[in-house]
Design an enzyme around this catalytic site. Structure first.
Site, PDB file in Angstrom:
ATOM      1  N   GLY A 164       1.031  -0.959  -0.356  1.00  0.00           N
ATOM      2  CA  GLY A 164      -0.558   0.251  -0.161  1.00  0.00           C
ATOM      3  C   GLY A 164       0.966   1.295  -0.225  1.00  0.00           C
ATOM      4  O   GLY A 164       0.246   2.431   0.343  1.00  0.00           O
ATOM      5  N   ILE A 203       9.043   2.606 -12.048  1.00  0.00           N
ATOM      6  CA  ILE A 203       7.672   2.934 -13.552  1.00  0.00           C
ATOM      7  C   ILE A 203       7.047   4.116 -12.912  1.00  0.00           C
ATOM      8  O   ILE A 203       6.535   4.373 -12.136  1.00  0.00           O
ATOM      9  CB  ILE A 203       7.181   1.599 -13.463  1.00  0.00           C
ATOM     10  CG1 ILE A 203       7.730   0.282 -13.773  1.00  0.00           C
ATOM     11  CG2 ILE A 203       5.846   1.809 -15.007  1.00  0.00           C
ATOM     12  CD1 ILE A 203       8.059  -0.454 -14.774  1.00  0.00           C
ATOM     13  N   ARG A 292      -7.962  -8.993   1.522  1.00  0.00           N
ATOM     14  CA  ARG A 292      -9.042  -8.350   2.024  1.00  0.00           C
ATOM     15  C   ARG A 292     -10.402  -8.044   1.245  1.00  0.00           C
ATOM     16  O   ARG A 292     -10.104  -8.214  -0.439  1.00  0.00           O
ATOM     17  CB  ARG A 292      -9.160  -7.772   2.473  1.00  0.00           C
ATOM     18  CG  ARG A 292      -8.570  -6.375   2.459  1.00  0.00           C
ATOM     19  CD  ARG A 292      -8.372  -5.106   2.776  1.00  0.00           C
ATOM     20  NE  ARG A 292      -7.402  -3.581   1.973  1.00  0.00           N
ATOM     21  CZ  ARG A 292      -6.489  -3.479   1.350  1.00  0.00           C
ATOM     22  NH1 ARG A 292      -5.364  -4.398   1.573  1.00  0.00           N
ATOM     23  NH2 ARG A 292      -6.230  -2.421   0.909  1.00  0.00           N
TER      24      ARG A 292
END
Ligand code: MV4
Length: 445
Positions: A164, A203, A292
């Site tokens: 994340g 990237i 999740r």
């Protein structure tokens, strides 16, 4: 089928799971902290149990207290929602040891995919394209410098236990890299208790596209196409949509097929998301797997008509996935705006407080997933999301028009929210063209 499920979460996602349970004829038990004792969503459940004070480590993150609540109320399963314990493999293992079904994947797949080096290896085995990078962990500064020469700058150092966007560093040259390597290691050690890092080529100007999957324990798996979550700031998603406006049908199909190969390779069960970076030439690379239900799951629900939370529960109870891939079609366009309590004048800092006046939008094509109402106080103890505004229309242009209309109707006073930011984005030519990448908000506002 379960007769009673405990929800180990709070706020809008707790309410989302309570709703799914009621429609399935399952009794729901919600746990809550003292900070949430007066919240209306708590009363929507069949039963509720106070598990401690506001501090999350003493309530929503406290495994013994949650397991005790599950034992006392005699539930057969626990839904973890997102955040808190949702991706905690140890918690899933404790549930299994206590003979309570964890509504999610096995502790083994959570452990595998939560380790970003192991997940990358798994992607390679599944022939999912990965960004050129290190073969496993990078263990020394010299090793890092050598590798970066081979890969070519800029490179990214990522924490094995991260995810994340946490624990990442970009290095544009050798001097940068030597510093980045150590600071990434130190930060990862402090944040995750695991200082292992690895390296990838950086990237730039990528889109963030993720594929929703569902898999059962009988070997059936489907994908539910993709969501575009490129509209982020500081790794916090602001707007998500389906389908992605920035990829070709060919890329879309390749992306979704590769996600299913990864599901098979990792023996994944239940709902999950395979995240990709998509470069502007259409090439895509594996990012990570979220094990999740995600905040942005409603956009997929709207375009496919599939209730993902119900399927999570059905799959956990051992039912067969009766959805067939050929029947899962993308119908129209859905957009979600996250409505957060935050102050743009204060660099978008969380700005909790009491909502005196609350009027939610409605009308055709509008869905509001929230636990908030007039008189509700957004607690400073938890994240600042007030709710999610989702629209669904036959095409993207109409979806944008409906989103603008719904944002205009949405009244949340006197606290500051992200509604104006979302409105600015909806009116921006780049967004209207679908011409966005993960750095767009920071460059534009
Ligand atoms: C990258 C990247 C560029 N190159 N990896 C952030 C979340 C995590 N899943 C992966 N992330 C990124 N990985 C390489 N090799 C850029 C990001 C990234 C990003 C990714 C998705 C959404 C927003 C982002 C914002 C900044 C950077």
């Amino acid at each position: 089928m379960f007769s009673k499920v405990l929800i180990a979460n709070r706020g809008e996602i707790a309410l989302r799971v309570i709703r799914a349970c009621r429609e399935l004829g399952i009794d729901s038990v919600v746990v809550y902290s003292q900070a949430d004792k007066d919240a209306e969503y708590v009363k929507a459940a069949d039963e509720s149990v106070c598990i401690g004070p506001a501090l999350a480590t003493e309530s929503y993150l406290n495994i013994p207290r949650i397991i005790s609540a599950a034992e006392i109320t005699n539930v057969e399963a626990i839904h973890p929602g997102y955040g808190f314990l949702a991706e905690n493999a140890h918690f899933a293992e404790v549930c299994r040891d206590c003979k309570i079904k964890f509504i999610g994947p096995s502790p083994e797949s959570m452990k595998l995919l939560g380790d970003k080096v192991a997940a990358r290896d798994c992607a390679i085995r599944a022939k999912v394209p990965v960004v050129p990078g290190s073969d496993g962990a990078v263990t020394s500064e010299e090793h890092a410098v050598e590798l970066a020469e081979k890969i070519g700058y800029p490179v990214m150092i990522k924490a094995s236990a991260g995810g994340g966007g946490r624990g990442m560093r970009i290095a544009h040259n050798e001097v940068n890299l030597r510093t980045a390597f150590h600071s990434a290691q130190t930060e990862a050690g402090a944040a995750f208790n695991n200082s292992e890092v690895f390296m990838e080529k950086y990237i730039s100007k990528a889109r963030h596209v993720e594929v929703q999957v569902l898999a059962d324990e009988h070997g059936n798996a489907v994908h539910l196409w993709e969501r575009d979550c490129s509209m982020q700031r500081r790794y916090q998603k602001v707007i998500e949509e389906a389908p992605s406006p920035g990829i070709s049908q060919e890329t879309r199909e390749a992306l979704c097929k590769s996600a299913l190969r990864l599901v098979k390779e990792s023996e994944y069960i239940n709902a999950g998301t395979v995240e990709y970076l998509v470069a502007d030439n259409g090439e895509f690379y594996f990012g990570e797997v979220n094990t999740r239900i995600q905040v942005e799951h409603p956009v997929t629900e709207m375009v496919t008509g599939v209730d993902l939370v119900k399927w999570q529960i059905l799959i956990a109870s051992g039912q067969k996935l009766t959805l067939k891939q050929k029947d899962i079609k993308v119908n129209g366009s859905a957009i979600e705006c996250r409505i957060n309590a935050e102050d743009p004048a204060c660099n978008y800092r969380p700005c909790p407080g009491k909502i005196e006046h609350f009027v939610a939008p409605g009308g055709i094509g509008v869905r509001v997933d929230t636990h908030a109402y007039g008189g509700y106080t957004i607690s400073p103890h938890y994240d600042s999301m007030i709710g999610k505004l989702i629209v669904h229309k036959p095409n993207r242009q109409e979806a944008i028009a409906t989103m603008k209309r719904a944002l205009h109707e949405f009244k949340i006073d006197p606290i500051k929210t992200s509604i104006p930011l979302c409105m600015n984005i909806m009116n921006h030519p780049d967004y209207i063209k679908g011409n966005i990448d993960t750095g767009w908000i920071e460059r534009t506002f």
